[in-house]
Write a protein that holds these residues in place. Sequence first.
Motif, PDB file in Angstrom:
ATOM      1  N   SER A  65       0.964  -1.103   0.068  1.00 38.07           N
ATOM      2  CA  SER A  65       0.158  -0.041  -0.353  1.00 38.07           C
ATOM      3  C   SER A  65       0.894   1.392   0.254  1.00 38.07           C
ATOM      4  O   SER A  65       0.304   1.985  -0.664  1.00 38.07           O
ATOM      5  CB  SER A  65      -0.563   0.069   1.549  1.00 38.07           C
TER       6      SER A  65
ATOM      7  N   ALA B 116       2.280   2.136  -3.536  1.00 38.17           N
ATOM      8  CA  ALA B 116       1.501   2.505  -4.154  1.00 38.17           C
ATOM      9  C   ALA B 116       1.784   3.706  -4.530  1.00 38.17           C
ATOM     10  O   ALA B 116       1.410   4.586  -5.342  1.00 38.17           O
ATOM     11  CB  ALA B 116       0.115   1.728  -3.438  1.00 38.17           C
TER      12      ALA B 116
ATOM     13  N   ALA C 260      -2.895   7.954  -5.287  1.00 36.71           N
ATOM     14  CA  ALA C 260      -2.127   7.280  -5.309  1.00 36.71           C
ATOM     15  C   ALA C 260      -3.586   6.161  -4.231  1.00 36.71           C
ATOM     16  O   ALA C 260      -3.619   5.047  -4.282  1.00 36.71           O
ATOM     17  CB  ALA C 260      -1.222   7.120  -4.191  1.00 36.71           C
TER      18      ALA C 260
ATOM     19  N   ILE D  58      -5.888   3.855  -5.171  1.00 35.13           N
ATOM     20  CA  ILE D  58      -5.609   3.225  -6.143  1.00 35.13           C
ATOM     21  C   ILE D  58      -6.543   1.812  -5.836  1.00 35.13           C
ATOM     22  O   ILE D  58      -5.992   1.034  -3.991  1.00 35.13           O
ATOM     23  CB  ILE D  58      -3.992   2.596  -5.933  1.00 35.13           C
TER      24      ILE D  58
ATOM     25  N   TYR E 167      -1.563  -3.057  -6.593  1.00 31.89           N
ATOM     26  CA  TYR E 167      -0.510  -2.411  -5.413  1.00 31.89           C
ATOM     27  C   TYR E 167       0.518  -3.484  -6.480  1.00 31.89           C
ATOM     28  O   TYR E 167       0.286  -4.225  -6.559  1.00 31.89           O
ATOM     29  CB  TYR E 167      -0.628  -2.806  -4.214  1.00 31.89           C
TER      30      TYR E 167
END
Length: 371
Positions: free
Chosen positions: A212, A215, A282, A285, A290
């Motif tokens: 995460s 990402a 981001a 997302i 990821y």
Amino acid sequence: MNYQIITQSEQLETVCLQARDTDIVMLDTEFVRTRTFYPQLGLIQLYDGQTLSLIDPTTIEDMSAFEQLLKDTSVLKVLHACGEDLEVFQNSFGCLPYPMVDTQVMAAFLGHGLSTGFASLVESYLSVELDKSESRTDWLARPLSTKQLEYAAADVYYLYPLFEKLEQQVTEAGWWEAAQQESDLLAAKRVKNVDPDQAYLDIKGAWQLKPSELAILKPLATWRYKEAIRRDLALNFVFKENDLLTVARLGIKNRQRMEQEGIDPRSVGRHSARIISIVKAAKNIPAEEYPAKIERLMDMPSYKQLFKKLKDEVKHASQSSGLATEFLASKKQLNQLISWVWKKDRDPSRLPDLMQGWRLELLGEKLNKMI
């Protein structure tokens, strides 16, 4: 040591045509790289055994005659510790000198350390002590002093007799073809097509982040890389690497928090709005998109035992060949080989250093079988 300063296209054409009539030329560059992404070329030294020219690329409008010399396959170009020079040629002229051989590489085949300096080799082989006091000078400033010009000229003037001695010894030792292969490998590594979307993988410490957080880091690193090229500014002068990691790890979405975390205030002032928008995007997302967690080789099971076995084999090859272990197979090259087997399924289109050229027969095939 007589030299001429070349400041006009017509002069350049004359010396380059003359150089192309010879079999071998010595080349060197002086450049400045303090804050810029690309090295800034200040001077080119060219010596064909007869004429020593100091070429001023800051005043010459048409450098095409020099480009033609770089590309002339009938002329061997000799450089020392050529890595950054090759980058300068690629960025300034869109090509590399070819064919080319590096005297630092040649010296390594004779048992010298992999990063033996030019002055050290000149003293060892020619009994001449070079003055290296101008190595950190500003090569873009004009006019250049006599001391600067003499320093620059010496780098190619003494390279010629040094090359002749090294060539004889390397040839007698049976390493000449290998020295050329190694020089070609150096050149190939300097012409990298970097994928901006993969820039996050080059950030030290990225392996510590969760998917995460990666990402967020990934688009931040892509933005920083593109910004560095656009402004011709070194990556860390756009936004420091550690600050990028901090933003990604904490998912920072406001300027005040950036300041609290000690992020460089100039970068915050200039880029906070852009960075905040990247972080916010981001955060949206979906988890299935990821990036995968970065798995380090050294954290994989049985890596340490395998690496030790490979390292022992390199020591044996070093003793039998007389070449330094670090030159035969550096830690990076051994990891490249392991990664090629474990992660790339021995992809023949992505051969590691140890599976090509002179290293293959000497060491690579055996190490490959061991893995």
